[in-house]
Design a protein around this motif. Sequence first.
Motif, PDB file in Angstrom:
ATOM      1  N   GLU A 287      56.305   8.817  13.159  1.00 50.23           N
ATOM      2  CA  GLU A 287      57.720   8.924  12.894  1.00 50.23           C
ATOM      3  C   GLU A 287      58.621   8.957  13.912  1.00 50.23           C
ATOM      4  O   GLU A 287      59.989   8.740  13.822  1.00 50.23           O
ATOM      5  CB  GLU A 287      57.848  10.246  12.023  1.00 50.23           C
ATOM      6  CG  GLU A 287      56.933  10.590  10.604  1.00 50.23           C
ATOM      7  CD  GLU A 287      57.414   9.555   9.623  1.00 50.23           C
ATOM      8  OE1 GLU A 287      58.541   8.997   9.538  1.00 50.23           O
ATOM      9  OE2 GLU A 287      56.582   9.028   8.731  1.00 50.23           O
TER      10      GLU A 287
ATOM     11  N   GLU B 211      60.648  -2.548   9.525  1.00 50.06           N
ATOM     12  CA  GLU B 211      60.466  -1.689   8.508  1.00 50.06           C
ATOM     13  C   GLU B 211      60.174  -0.289   9.513  1.00 50.06           C
ATOM     14  O   GLU B 211      60.742   0.978   9.043  1.00 50.06           O
ATOM     15  CB  GLU B 211      59.364  -1.767   7.592  1.00 50.06           C
ATOM     16  CG  GLU B 211      58.761  -0.935   6.764  1.00 50.06           C
ATOM     17  CD  GLU B 211      57.738  -0.985   5.559  1.00 50.06           C
ATOM     18  OE1 GLU B 211      57.436  -0.104   5.047  1.00 50.06           O
ATOM     19  OE2 GLU B 211      57.369  -2.105   5.811  1.00 50.06           O
ATOM     20  N   SER B 212      59.361  -0.531  10.327  1.00 46.64           N
ATOM     21  CA  SER B 212      59.335   0.710  11.012  1.00 46.64           C
ATOM     22  C   SER B 212      60.356   1.196  11.998  1.00 46.64           C
ATOM     23  O   SER B 212      60.565   2.173  12.104  1.00 46.64           O
ATOM     24  CB  SER B 212      57.805   0.174  12.284  1.00 46.64           C
ATOM     25  OG  SER B 212      57.680   1.448  13.148  1.00 46.64           O
TER      26      SER B 212
ATOM     27  N   THR C  17      57.301  -6.307   9.357  1.00 47.98           N
ATOM     28  CA  THR C  17      56.509  -4.900   9.816  1.00 47.98           C
ATOM     29  C   THR C  17      57.383  -4.222  10.838  1.00 47.98           C
ATOM     30  O   THR C  17      57.527  -2.889  10.820  1.00 47.98           O
ATOM     31  CB  THR C  17      55.198  -5.184  10.184  1.00 47.98           C
ATOM     32  OG1 THR C  17      54.473  -5.787   9.000  1.00 47.98           O
ATOM     33  CG2 THR C  17      54.299  -3.848  10.724  1.00 47.98           C
TER      34      THR C  17
ATOM     35  N   LYS D   6      62.565   3.306  10.040  1.00 48.99           N
ATOM     36  CA  LYS D   6      62.140   4.546   9.858  1.00 48.99           C
ATOM     37  C   LYS D   6      62.233   5.488  10.815  1.00 48.99           C
ATOM     38  O   LYS D   6      62.606   6.709  10.739  1.00 48.99           O
ATOM     39  CB  LYS D   6      60.684   4.493   9.335  1.00 48.99           C
ATOM     40  CG  LYS D   6      59.752   5.765   9.072  1.00 48.99           C
ATOM     41  CD  LYS D   6      58.414   5.534   8.768  1.00 48.99           C
ATOM     42  CE  LYS D   6      57.653   4.876   9.821  1.00 48.99           C
ATOM     43  NZ  LYS D   6      56.203   4.977   9.608  1.00 48.99           N
ATOM     44  N   THR D   7      61.903   4.923  12.379  1.00 45.15           N
ATOM     45  CA  THR D   7      61.809   5.973  13.401  1.00 45.15           C
ATOM     46  C   THR D   7      63.194   5.871  14.256  1.00 45.15           C
ATOM     47  O   THR D   7      63.499   6.939  14.857  1.00 45.15           O
ATOM     48  CB  THR D   7      60.585   5.341  14.216  1.00 45.15           C
ATOM     49  OG1 THR D   7      61.094   4.086  15.012  1.00 45.15           O
ATOM     50  CG2 THR D   7      59.516   5.371  13.662  1.00 45.15           C
TER      51      THR D   7
ATOM     52  N   THR E  45      59.012   3.627  17.530  1.00 46.54           N
ATOM     53  CA  THR E  45      58.010   2.509  17.315  1.00 46.54           C
ATOM     54  C   THR E  45      57.712   1.930  18.652  1.00 46.54           C
ATOM     55  O   THR E  45      58.434   1.737  19.273  1.00 46.54           O
ATOM     56  CB  THR E  45      58.914   1.564  16.297  1.00 46.54           C
ATOM     57  OG1 THR E  45      59.146   1.928  15.198  1.00 46.54           O
ATOM     58  CG2 THR E  45      57.865   0.081  16.162  1.00 46.54           C
TER      59      THR E  45
ATOM     60  N   PRO F  50      50.037   5.274  12.565  1.00 52.78           N
ATOM     61  CA  PRO F  50      51.356   5.597  11.952  1.00 52.78           C
ATOM     62  C   PRO F  50      52.100   6.568  12.644  1.00 52.78           C
ATOM     63  O   PRO F  50      51.347   7.568  13.535  1.00 52.78           O
ATOM     64  CB  PRO F  50      51.014   6.087  10.581  1.00 52.78           C
ATOM     65  CG  PRO F  50      49.636   6.523  10.645  1.00 52.78           C
ATOM     66  CD  PRO F  50      48.965   5.697  12.073  1.00 52.78           C
TER      67      PRO F  50
ATOM     68  N   ILE G  63      52.314  -0.500  16.826  1.00 55.48           N
ATOM     69  CA  ILE G  63      52.204  -1.813  16.075  1.00 55.48           C
ATOM     70  C   ILE G  63      51.640  -2.887  16.993  1.00 55.48           C
ATOM     71  O   ILE G  63      52.301  -3.010  18.148  1.00 55.48           O
ATOM     72  CB  ILE G  63      53.643  -2.137  15.465  1.00 55.48           C
ATOM     73  CG1 ILE G  63      54.079  -1.334  14.698  1.00 55.48           C
ATOM     74  CG2 ILE G  63      53.184  -3.718  15.043  1.00 55.48           C
ATOM     75  CD1 ILE G  63      55.343  -1.561  13.846  1.00 55.48           C
TER      76      ILE G  63
ATOM     77  N   CYS H   4      62.682   2.492  19.538  1.00 55.73           N
ATOM     78  CA  CYS H   4      61.747   1.610  19.813  1.00 55.73           C
ATOM     79  C   CYS H   4      61.345   1.361  21.227  1.00 55.73           C
ATOM     80  O   CYS H   4      62.226   1.135  22.021  1.00 55.73           O
ATOM     81  CB  CYS H   4      62.201   0.050  19.199  1.00 55.73           C
ATOM     82  SG  CYS H   4      60.865  -1.346  19.346  1.00 55.73           S
TER      83      CYS H   4
ATOM     84  N   ILE I  52      49.147  -2.108  12.055  1.00 51.03           N
ATOM     85  CA  ILE I  52      49.813  -0.659  12.412  1.00 51.03           C
ATOM     86  C   ILE I  52      48.631   0.059  12.739  1.00 51.03           C
ATOM     87  O   ILE I  52      47.641   0.461  12.249  1.00 51.03           O
ATOM     88  CB  ILE I  52      50.449  -0.017  11.412  1.00 51.03           C
ATOM     89  CG1 ILE I  52      51.858  -0.651  10.726  1.00 51.03           C
ATOM     90  CG2 ILE I  52      50.887   1.653  11.688  1.00 51.03           C
ATOM     91  CD1 ILE I  52      52.642  -0.118   9.749  1.00 51.03           C
TER      92      ILE I  52
ATOM     93  N   GLU J  95      54.708   5.497  16.397  1.00 53.78           N
ATOM     94  CA  GLU J  95      53.888   4.414  15.333  1.00 53.78           C
ATOM     95  C   GLU J  95      53.754   3.269  16.226  1.00 53.78           C
ATOM     96  O   GLU J  95      54.538   2.547  16.957  1.00 53.78           O
ATOM     97  CB  GLU J  95      54.779   4.037  14.176  1.00 53.78           C
ATOM     98  CG  GLU J  95      54.169   3.013  13.205  1.00 53.78           C
ATOM     99  CD  GLU J  95      54.644   2.854  11.855  1.00 53.78           C
ATOM    100  OE1 GLU J  95      54.239   3.901  11.101  1.00 53.78           O
ATOM    101  OE2 GLU J  95      55.394   2.223  11.464  1.00 53.78           O
TER     102      GLU J  95
END
Length: 337
Positions: A219, A262-263, A259, A266-267, A222, A217, A247, A270, A214, A245
């Motif tokens: 929110e 999970e990201s 990973t 959260k966001t 991604t 980071p 990656i 993508c 990452i 975020e």
Amino acid sequence: MTARNMIQAINHGLQCAMEQDDRIVIAGEDVGYFGGVFRATHGLQQQFGKTRVFDTPISENGIIGTAIGMAAYGLKPVVEIQFADYIYPGYDQIVSEAARMRYRTAGEWTMPLVIRSPYGGGIYGGQTHSQSPESLFTHVSGLRTVIPSNPYDAKGLLLAAIEDPDPVVFFEPKRIYNGPFDGHHDKPVAPWSKHPASEVPDDYYTVPLGKAAIVRPGEAVTVLAYGTMVHVALAALEENDIDGELIDLRTLLPLDIETIEESVKKTGRCLVVHEATRTSGFGAELSALVQERCFYHLEAPVVRVAGWDTPYPHAYEWIYFPGPIRMRTALKKVLEA
């Protein structure tokens, strides 16, 4: 710690590996006395001798086929294909022999082979020196595909690849060989100009294969990237003040899907960016995986930013690349959907 660019980090990684294990040999076109077209093997023949670092004929299938035989008989070859565009004559050897060795021998034989190759554009190399063929290798079971984005990872991932008992295709983004570039511009930056180097440990260390990083980071969205595009994506997020975020995949196969999942959960959004052509590029696989695993968490469709579906355009190289303008449009699309 020493300040090193990616070429220097790769060179030092090879040196560290060869000092620790005399089974490691390096072969390829001009890798010996000359030290490689990009100087990644500079000085290694002088240090370790011509039996461990040696030049080969201009025959990619011969280079890779010979390395497969070496690996099967206990050596640990690290071969260089001078440009990723030249790898196709050896593709059958990689797919039909190297990738299948563990399976066809029921695990009796391993294939500790690393195939290094500079890839991607940014040096005005035209159609035969600038391609990004990574998706052709991620489709092949039994191979690992690695693409670093910075000197620290380049050395650590290379050492991990050399340690791995399975064959690894290790693509090195030549646009960032000499250090970070100014990702805030669509216009070319001199690829051979000197940039600030990164601090790289002097000792032996590894970065695990199959584990993403990452980089930033956030929110709001991604962003999935690798290689040169990590720097482009970071510049776009910073320039547009987006809490995204970022990656860095680092290893495409095996992929750190945990990973990513999970990201995105959260966001809820993508964006995928890569330099290779859009159709059947690795971004398509990433998009499908995100849809399959995160569908009920997505607030918008996955958006891809990629190269054109054309042969590599020499004269329009810097328009072909995903850059700030296209990144800004894509980020707006995914955030406003």
